[in-house]
Scaffold this motif. Structure first.
Motif, PDB file in Angstrom:
ATOM      1  N   GLN A 167     -18.893  -0.824 131.020  1.00 22.96           N
ATOM      2  CA  GLN A 167     -17.637  -0.661 130.295  1.00 22.96           C
ATOM      3  C   GLN A 167     -16.642   0.161 131.104  1.00 22.96           C
ATOM      4  O   GLN A 167     -17.003   1.163 131.704  1.00 22.96           O
ATOM      5  CB  GLN A 167     -17.898   0.004 128.937  1.00 22.96           C
ATOM      6  N   LYS A 168     -15.409  -0.299 131.065  1.00 24.55           N
ATOM      7  CA  LYS A 168     -14.399   0.282 131.932  1.00 24.55           C
ATOM      8  C   LYS A 168     -14.180   1.764 131.626  1.00 24.55           C
ATOM      9  O   LYS A 168     -14.112   2.589 132.535  1.00 24.55           O
ATOM     10  CB  LYS A 168     -13.084  -0.491 131.775  1.00 24.55           C
ATOM     11  N   LEU A 174     -17.014   8.230 134.590  1.00 28.07           N
ATOM     12  CA  LEU A 174     -18.073   8.553 135.552  1.00 28.07           C
ATOM     13  C   LEU A 174     -17.510   8.723 136.963  1.00 28.07           C
ATOM     14  O   LEU A 174     -18.009   9.525 137.744  1.00 28.07           O
ATOM     15  CB  LEU A 174     -19.160   7.471 135.548  1.00 28.07           C
ATOM     16  N   SER A 175     -16.471   7.943 137.264  1.00 26.71           N
ATOM     17  CA  SER A 175     -15.920   8.026 138.623  1.00 26.71           C
ATOM     18  C   SER A 175     -15.260   9.384 138.866  1.00 26.71           C
ATOM     19  O   SER A 175     -15.088   9.793 140.003  1.00 26.71           O
ATOM     20  CB  SER A 175     -14.922   6.891 138.857  1.00 26.71           C
ATOM     21  N   ARG A 176     -14.890  10.056 137.788  1.00 21.96           N
ATOM     22  CA  ARG A 176     -14.276  11.377 137.960  1.00 21.96           C
ATOM     23  C   ARG A 176     -15.282  12.511 137.756  1.00 21.96           C
ATOM     24  O   ARG A 176     -14.939  13.672 137.792  1.00 21.96           O
ATOM     25  CB  ARG A 176     -13.100  11.541 136.986  1.00 21.96           C
ATOM     26  N   LEU A 177     -16.529  12.129 137.550  1.00 23.18           N
ATOM     27  CA  LEU A 177     -17.565  13.114 137.261  1.00 23.18           C
ATOM     28  C   LEU A 177     -18.309  13.471 138.545  1.00 23.18           C
ATOM     29  O   LEU A 177     -18.415  12.661 139.456  1.00 23.18           O
ATOM     30  CB  LEU A 177     -18.543  12.490 136.252  1.00 23.18           C
ATOM     31  N   ASN A 215     -21.118   2.809 143.732  1.00 24.82           N
ATOM     32  CA  ASN A 215     -19.997   3.041 144.645  1.00 24.82           C
ATOM     33  C   ASN A 215     -18.859   3.770 143.942  1.00 24.82           C
ATOM     34  O   ASN A 215     -18.265   4.694 144.486  1.00 24.82           O
ATOM     35  CB  ASN A 215     -19.469   1.708 145.186  1.00 24.82           C
ATOM     36  N   LYS A 216     -18.563   3.319 142.708  1.00 17.70           N
ATOM     37  CA  LYS A 216     -17.450   3.934 141.972  1.00 17.70           C
ATOM     38  C   LYS A 216     -17.717   5.400 141.681  1.00 17.70           C
ATOM     39  O   LYS A 216     -16.790   6.194 141.541  1.00 17.70           O
ATOM     40  CB  LYS A 216     -17.206   3.181 140.670  1.00 17.70           C
ATOM     41  N   MET A 217     -18.989   5.756 141.548  1.00 13.10           N
ATOM     42  CA  MET A 217     -19.332   7.157 141.257  1.00 13.10           C
ATOM     43  C   MET A 217     -19.327   7.995 142.532  1.00 13.10           C
ATOM     44  O   MET A 217     -19.709   9.157 142.500  1.00 13.10           O
ATOM     45  CB  MET A 217     -20.727   7.236 140.636  1.00 13.10           C
ATOM     46  N   GLY A 218     -18.949   7.404 143.658  1.00  9.29           N
ATOM     47  CA  GLY A 218     -18.920   8.153 144.906  1.00  9.29           C
ATOM     48  C   GLY A 218     -20.270   8.154 145.609  1.00  9.29           C
ATOM     49  O   GLY A 218     -20.615   9.102 146.311  1.00  9.29           O
TER      50      GLY A 218
END
Ligand SMILES: [Zn+2]
Lengths: 497, 353
Positions: free
Chosen positions: A118-119, A125-128, A160-163
């Protein structure tokens, strides 16, 4: 290293680590990617729980089993570790919001693969600061991924999106090519690979060939009668599960019950619970049973129908003897048994005509996204709809030169071919009577036999254990009046006196 | 002819009530509890509210096969898509009714929606209490749904003493209510419950122990739940499990929506336009309201003259069949909607004329 032991004791109450837990935890702590293959119930959850608590940030645990997720959260809370949560489709909107808004406060978040797509979740999560991504039941990426768990395929992207946090993939069974698939799909680089042997030395292995289904049935009844209990019988269909449970009950004084996906959730829960408490001694089930169940004293697993690949076989027979005691695996088969699993594989995929039809329909109106729901609305069943919507999207992303139907049919052909090969491998293993079954089984997992088992297989020669006749004969449920039963349920203290 | 299954027998029983005026499917909709205006009218007119939602899990494919069997055995015939009882069918039913011991209480229309959540609450509460009193915390809850867990959390006793008090009180309340039932029905209820050292039985297992068919077990078990719901007002603790479950008027959601506009003073055509629904759909809603809502004012739709005519025809012709009534009326000028509305009104909560 004293601190790790201290933390282990302080947080979890254990005074020492089990076999390779320490090594794994140290690798995870140092930020390495880790692939871990180990049997269920061998303490694999500790391998992410402890690092999660020690590291800065929040650990994300992906798990497909909702009940298991909830249990782990409850267990941690009971240990006094409160900053954990689960996020899945069972939560209300309000609860979901509350978890999402407090993400940085948690040390561990359990999340279902669906929710991970879910977007709004991914954005958060990407900012976590994600300390660790653990993927439980990682074989879902390969063994089932293309049909049943397409959501799993996207975990790599989510990572990848989570870094790209360090990743820990966990599974109970995975053949070499599945392992390769997992590493690949999760973008794991130079991972530390820890594999327990799949060899379960306390389980003897036997396959028995019969001429007809009826002979198989007679053999089954005979095995169930003689072998120590409790035990499980795996079958290919719901109907057969019912029939065999009925047959066992009618012919023997043992409590037997069917378990399959056609029963209500409540009834399935009751059977599972009865089995755990030894109120029911024999379960006849489809492969719907067993996910996440941990009963140590199962004495036998009989396959009345064989599974469609060796991994499933190892997983299912491996539910026996978790307590380390002598246990038995028996697989019954006939010549004609090869028909049904082939049909099952065919049914897993839409037919070529169906693909042709849906692609034409979808092309005439491509203003909308090709979601699973949309495909379903054209009469496709859930699994097929997921499959089509997933590969439609992949076709679009790849900008493949072929038409959609060519692309999707190519995928189906490849997947079917792979599945048929797995099935043939299973069948070759079953009917190979020239070599130790344990040895050939281990070979398919890229292992060699370390030390011979005392009771190995029918090729090497085994003696089946026999049930002490006195122990048998405890049929059915104890009868008491409804008043007594209510009383027993609600007056525990008085009863203890 | 083999013996009929329990649900086939119940199907016959309903066929007898609707004799020759309804289709096979309308009986299916009643038994599975379809909340459509047509089905709701049927159960009101023919006084079958009790049997609504009796077998919600009955699949249409099984149902068709089972009713075909009834035709084959010549217990019913289904010419022109209407179910009629044959003499043989009537005889079979009479024999059944002579010996059948109906449960003390069952009302699927009134409690069909509340039954599931009420049971989940009661059984989760008793399971948790049982384990807590045994000082054992490791068990899988029988129900994991958040709404049931939340309900329990809000009422969970804080210490051992209050747990014991609650357990004793529940035991007393259940004893008192269940004692009024047959041993068998009380047995079904108490053996379905789970707790420390005792796991509840599945419907199949209950059926094996009582030698009743699974369908009958299910029906009689739900009957106990309905009976408890009907009598919760006599209790203190059990009542909590029915909290917020029993509604006064049972309207479908979309009908509630229409009722809202009606109360604002909109006409049926206006509502049809606002809601972008067909006029006939709004008519269905109004018919549903007529039978359920005690405040419904029929004279706004049907004049006294027509009302009396329709009711009289219904009585003299002994039928609920719209066509028959319409044809029996002395003059045209009345549409089916008016007839349906009148019948629904007098078949429902206003039926004392
Ligand atoms: Zn061997």
């Amino acid at each position: 290293m004293g601190t790790l032991d201290n933390r282990l004791y302080e947080w979890f109450g254990y005074s020492s680590f089990k076999h390779n837990q320490r090594e794994i935890i140290e690798s995870v702590l140092s930020g390495e990617d880790v692939f871990l293959m180990t049997a269920t119930g061998s303490g694999k959850s500790l391998c992410y729980q402890l690092p999660a608590l020690l590291k800065q940030g929040t650990a994300i645990i992906v798990s497909p089993l909702l009940a298991l997720m909830e249990n782990q959260v409850q267990e941690l809370k009971q240990l006094g570790i409160k900053n954990v949560a689960s996020y899945n489709s069972f939560l209300s909107l309000k609860e979901k919001k509350s978890v999402l808004n407090r993400l940085p406060e948690y040390k561990l978040i359990y999340i279902s693969p669906e929710s991970l797509q879910q977007k709004d979740v991914l954005d958060k999560l990407s900012r976590l600061n994600v300390s660790l991504l653990a993927v439980d039941e990682a074989h879902c990426i390969s063994q089932w991924g293309h049909e049943f768990r397409t959501d799993y395929l996207k975990i790599g992207e989510a990572r990848n999106k989570m870094g790209s946090p360090p990743c820990l993939a966990l599974t109970a069974t995975a053949a070499p090519e599945v392992r390769k698939d997992i590493l690949d799909k999760l973008n794991m680089k130079d991972p530390v690979i820890k594999c327990d042997t799949v060899d379960r030395t306390n389980i003897s292995i036997r396959t028995i060939k019969k001429e007809t289904e009826e002979e198989k049935r007679i053999e089954l009844i005979d095995c169930v009668r003689k072998l120590p209990k409790p035990g499980m019988v795996y079958v290919g269909s719901r109907k057969k599960a019912e029939e065999l449970a009925e047959a066992i009950k009618n012919e023997m004084p043992f409590a037997a019950s069917a378990y399959h996906g056609g029963m209500t959730k409540e009834d399935r829960h009751l059977i599972q619970q009865q089995f755990l408490l030894d109120e029911v001694q024999i379960i006849c089930c489809t492969n719907a049973f067993g996910m996440g169940i941990n009963k140590p004293n199962i004495r036998f697993v009989i396959h009345f129908d064989y599974p469609k690949d060796i991994e499933s076989y190892v997983q299912e027979m491996g539910r026996a003897g978790r307590d380390g005691q002598r246990s038995t695996s028996i697989l019954l088969y006939t010549e004609i048994d090869h028909v049904f699993p082939r049909k099952m594989i065919e049914w897993e995929f839409p037919t070529e005509e169906e693909v042709q039809y849906i692609c034409e329909v979808l092309r005439t109106d491509d203003s909308h996204d090709v979601t699973r729901k949309r495909v379903e609305s054209y009469g496709f069943e859930d699994v097929h709809a997921r499959f089509i919507s997933h590969y439609w999207e992949e076709w679009r992303n790849k900008e493949d030169a072929r038409s959609q139907e060519e692309f999707i049919n190519m995928v189906i052909k490849r997947r079917k071919g792979w599945k048929f090969n797995k099935l043939i491998q299973m069948e070759e293993w079953i009917s190979n009577n020239n070599k130790c079954r344990r040895e050939t089984l281990l070979e398919t997992f890229g292992e060699t036999l370390q030390s011979p088992a005392k009771q190995c297989c029918d090729v090497c020669g085994i003696t089946e254990p026999l049930e002490d006749v006195d122990e048998a004969g405890d049929a059915g449920f104890p009868m008491m009046s409804w008043q007594d039963r209510l009383y027993a349920l609600l007056q525990q203290q008085t009863h203890k006196g | 002819m083999n013996n009929l299954s329990f649900r086939q027998t119940i199907f016959l029983y309903l066929s007898d009530h609707l004799d020759g005026e309804r289709s096979v499917n309308s009986i299916f909709h009643i038994l599975t509890g379809k909340r459509s205006s047509q089905t709701i009218q049927d159960i009101k007119w023919y006084n079958l509210t009790k049997y609504f939602h009796m077998f919600p899990y009955w699949k249409i494919s099984d149902f068709t096969a089972e009713t075909d069997e009834l035709v084959k055995y010549e217990l019913i015939d289904t010419n022109e898509n209407l179910v009629r009882m044959t003499a043989k069918g009537k005889q079979y039913l009479t024999d059944f009714l002579l010996h059948y011991d109906w449960p003390a209480f069952f009302n699927g229309w009134k409690y069909g929606q509340a039954e599931s959540l009420f049971w989940k609450r009661v059984s989760l509460l008793i399971q948790c209490l049982s384990y807590a009193l045994a000082k054992n915390r490791s068990f899988l809850p029988v129900f994991e749904e958040e709404e049931v867990q939340q309900w329990l959390k809000q009422r969970w006793p804080k210490n051992d003493k209050t747990k014991q008090v609650l357990a004793d009180a529940l035991l007393g309340e259940l004893f008192q209510l269940l004692e009024q039932l047959s041993n068998q029905d009380a047995f079904l209820f108490s053996y379905r419950l789970s707790g420390y050292n005792y796991t509840g039985l599945t419907m199949r297992q209950l059926s094996e122990m009582t030698l009743l068919e699974e369908d009958e077990c299910y029906f009689r078990f739900q009957a106990v739940i309905h009976y408890l719901l009907e009598h919760v007002d006599q209790t203190t603790y059990l009542k909590e499990a029915a909290y917020n479950l029993i509604e006064k008027t049972v309207l479908t959601r979309t009908t509630k929506h229409t009722l809202y506009y009606l109360k604002q003073g909109f006409t049926m055509d206006e509502i049809s336009y606002i809601r972008q629904l067909k006029r006939s759909t709004i008519e269905d809603h109004v018919v549903e309201i007529a039978s359920e809502d005690e405040e419904f004012q029929i004279h706004q739709y049907v004049s006294e003259y027509w009302k009396n005519l329709i009711v009289n025809k219904m009585k003299s012709e002994k039928t609920m069949k719209l066509k028959t009534i319409k044809e029996a009326l002395p003059e045209p000028g009345v549409n089916y909607f008016i007839i349906r509305l009148t019948l629904a009104y007098y078949g429902g909560n206003h039926g004392n004329t």
